[in-house]
Design an enzyme around this catalytic site. Structure first.
Site, mmCIF file in Angstrom:
data_model
loop_
_atom_site.group_PDB
_atom_site.id
_atom_site.type_symbol
_atom_site.label_atom_id
_atom_site.label_comp_id
_atom_site.label_asym_id
_atom_site.label_seq_id
_atom_site.Cartn_x
_atom_site.Cartn_y
_atom_site.Cartn_z
ATOM 1 N N GLN A 44 -3.291 1.767 17.311
ATOM 2 C CA GLN A 44 -4.623 1.311 16.883
ATOM 3 C C GLN A 44 -5.496 1.174 18.137
ATOM 4 O OE1 GLN A 44 -5.705 1.122 13.941
ATOM 5 N NE2 GLN A 44 -4.069 0.574 12.519
ATOM 6 N N HIS A 46 -11.276 12.451 -3.581
ATOM 7 C CA HIS A 46 -12.552 13.080 -3.198
ATOM 8 C C HIS A 46 -12.569 14.446 -3.864
ATOM 9 C CE1 HIS A 46 -15.517 14.046 0.334
ATOM 10 N NE2 HIS A 46 -15.939 14.498 -0.832
ATOM 11 N N ASP A 47 -13.270 14.533 -5.005
ATOM 12 C CA ASP A 47 -13.264 15.799 -5.746
ATOM 13 C C ASP A 47 -14.496 15.784 -6.652
ATOM 14 O OD1 ASP A 47 -12.376 18.177 -7.143
ATOM 15 O OD2 ASP A 47 -10.328 17.656 -6.584
ATOM 16 N N ILE A 48 -14.577 16.701 -7.575
ATOM 17 C CA ILE A 48 -15.729 16.697 -8.474
ATOM 18 C C ILE A 48 -15.645 15.446 -9.368
ATOM 19 C CG2 ILE A 48 -16.042 19.200 -8.425
ATOM 20 C CD1 ILE A 48 -14.690 19.311 -11.187
ATOM 21 N N PRO A 49 -16.802 14.985 -9.853
ATOM 22 C CA PRO A 49 -16.820 13.715 -10.601
ATOM 23 C C PRO A 49 -15.820 13.653 -11.744
ATOM 24 C CG PRO A 49 -19.056 14.395 -10.090
ATOM 25 C CD PRO A 49 -18.163 15.519 -9.643
ATOM 26 N N ASN A 50 -15.706 14.706 -12.499
ATOM 27 C CA ASN A 50 -14.800 14.678 -13.655
ATOM 28 C C ASN A 50 -13.345 14.463 -13.216
ATOM 29 O OD1 ASN A 50 -14.312 15.126 -16.524
ATOM 30 N ND2 ASN A 50 -13.244 16.972 -15.823
ATOM 31 N N ARG A 103 -3.884 -7.436 14.278
ATOM 32 C CA ARG A 103 -2.720 -7.800 15.086
ATOM 33 C C ARG A 103 -2.797 -9.267 15.468
ATOM 34 N NH1 ARG A 103 -1.393 -3.495 13.441
ATOM 35 N NH2 ARG A 103 -0.770 -1.651 14.598
ATOM 36 N N ARG A 141 3.128 -2.086 10.675
ATOM 37 C CA ARG A 141 4.257 -2.292 11.581
ATOM 38 C C ARG A 141 4.456 -3.709 12.090
ATOM 39 N NH1 ARG A 141 2.051 2.743 14.696
ATOM 40 N NH2 ARG A 141 0.200 1.698 13.861
ATOM 41 N N ASP A 151 -3.405 4.251 -2.200
ATOM 42 C CA ASP A 151 -4.374 4.741 -1.210
ATOM 43 C C ASP A 151 -4.317 6.258 -1.130
ATOM 44 O OD1 ASP A 151 -6.247 4.773 0.791
ATOM 45 O OD2 ASP A 151 -4.841 4.215 2.377
ATOM 46 N N LEU A 152 -4.884 6.905 -2.148
ATOM 47 C CA LEU A 152 -4.857 8.374 -2.168
ATOM 48 C C LEU A 152 -6.229 8.960 -1.837
ATOM 49 C CD1 LEU A 152 -2.492 8.947 -5.257
ATOM 50 C CD2 LEU A 152 -1.907 8.903 -2.830
ATOM 51 N N LYS A 153 -7.192 8.125 -1.594
ATOM 52 C CA LYS A 153 -8.535 8.558 -1.142
ATOM 53 C C LYS A 153 -9.056 9.771 -1.925
ATOM 54 C CE LYS A 153 -8.115 6.726 3.545
ATOM 55 N NZ LYS A 153 -6.708 6.277 3.514
ATOM 56 N N LYS A 168 0.837 -1.199 0.000
ATOM 57 C CA LYS A 168 0.000 0.000 0.000
ATOM 58 C C LYS A 168 0.873 1.249 0.000
ATOM 59 C CE LYS A 168 -2.574 1.459 3.671
ATOM 60 N NZ LYS A 168 -2.548 2.919 3.878
ATOM 61 N N THR A 216 -12.215 5.787 10.377
ATOM 62 C CA THR A 216 -12.362 5.259 11.748
ATOM 63 C C THR A 216 -11.862 6.267 12.778
ATOM 64 O OG1 THR A 216 -10.310 4.077 11.356
ATOM 65 C CG2 THR A 216 -12.319 2.787 11.236
#
Ligand code: C5P
Length: 237
Positions: free
Chosen positions: A186, A63-67, A177, A207, A59-61, A32, A116
């Site tokens: 965690q 979240h922006d406008i659809p285009n 774990r 880890r 894993d850059l998540k 990742k 989370t």
């Protein structure tokens, strides 16, 4: 089971990330790369991980406008990553464009529902009236309806999300774990056995593997525990 282990490369150094990859390629399935590492390592690092024999979870998540998100997923897919994340809270149209951009490629878009790190009072502060638990299911349903094939969820959410999204969806779970491992920062952890028994498909582990004295041996212990959990799950135990 080893191909179902995703090792989190939580470092800002592409060189140390590649050292981990070289040690563990063949022992785990995927690595990742997140927001800390990607701006330094970029597409070149992704290519090197793939050349070393590991799949990449980017894993850059988004979240922006659809285009923009559609374009971001298209770019990630062109890089050959196996998984790429988006925030489900980006809304229906954004999710649909993300799913469409990945269709026919080797990339599966994973939706992140509620982080989370947020609890009910954080959500209410932002202006959402649902509880985190309700919101997870609401967002997962919406993402699924828009064609998203996978979800990142905490081990605790796995049973409810699995029930909602069905067998075909891919569920990826962090916060795992082995008994005796340090929990570190965690808050709620489950064992690989429990996560797999509950229906997770892939585990994200950082880890406990990367910082172990013998990372390859630690990865094998995870795989063994996962195998038993998977068997227990399929027996309905
Ligand atoms: O080192 P550790 O096993 O705790 O690393 C877990 C990885 O999973 C980290 O990359 C962390 O950012 C990620 N993660 C998490 N909990 C979430 C979502 C992602 O631990 N809810």
């Amino acid at each position: 089971m080893k191909e179902r282990i995703i090792v989190a490369l939580d470092t800002d150094s592409p060189d140390s990330a590649l050292t981990v990859v070289q040690t563990l390629a063949g022992e785990v399935g995927m690595f990742k790369v997140g927001m800390e590492l990607f701006p330094r390592g970029g597409p070149d690092l992704v290519r090197k991980i793939r050349a070393a024999g590991g799949d990449v979870f980017l894993d850059l998540k988004f979240h922006d406008i659809p285009n923009t998100v559609g374009g971001a997923v298209r770019t990630a897919a062109a890089l050959g990553v196996r998984f790429a994340t988006v925030h489900a809270s980006g809304g229906k149209e954004m999710l649909a464009r993300a799913a469409e951009a990945a269709r026919g490629t080797g990339t599966t878009v994973l939706a992140v529902t509620v982080l989370t790190s947020l609890d009910d009072s954080d959500l209410s502060e932002i202006g959402f009236s649902s509880s985190a638990a309700d919101m997870v299911l609401r967002l997962a349903r919406m993402a699924m309806e828009e064609g998203i094939g996978g979800f990142v969820c905490s081990a605790r959410e796995v049973p409810a999300v699995r029930k909602l999204v069905g067998k075909q969806a891919v569920l990826v779970t962090p916060g795992v774990r082995l008994p005796g491992d340090a929990v570190l920062d965690q808050k709620r952890v489950v064992t690989p056995f429990e996560a797999m028994r509950n229906g997770a498909d892939y585990l994200v582990v950082g880890r406990p593997i990367t910082k172990a004295a013998d990372p390859a041996a630690a990865a094998r212990r995870f795989a063994d525990d996962m195998r038993s959990g998977r068997e227990a799950g399929s027996r309905g135990a």
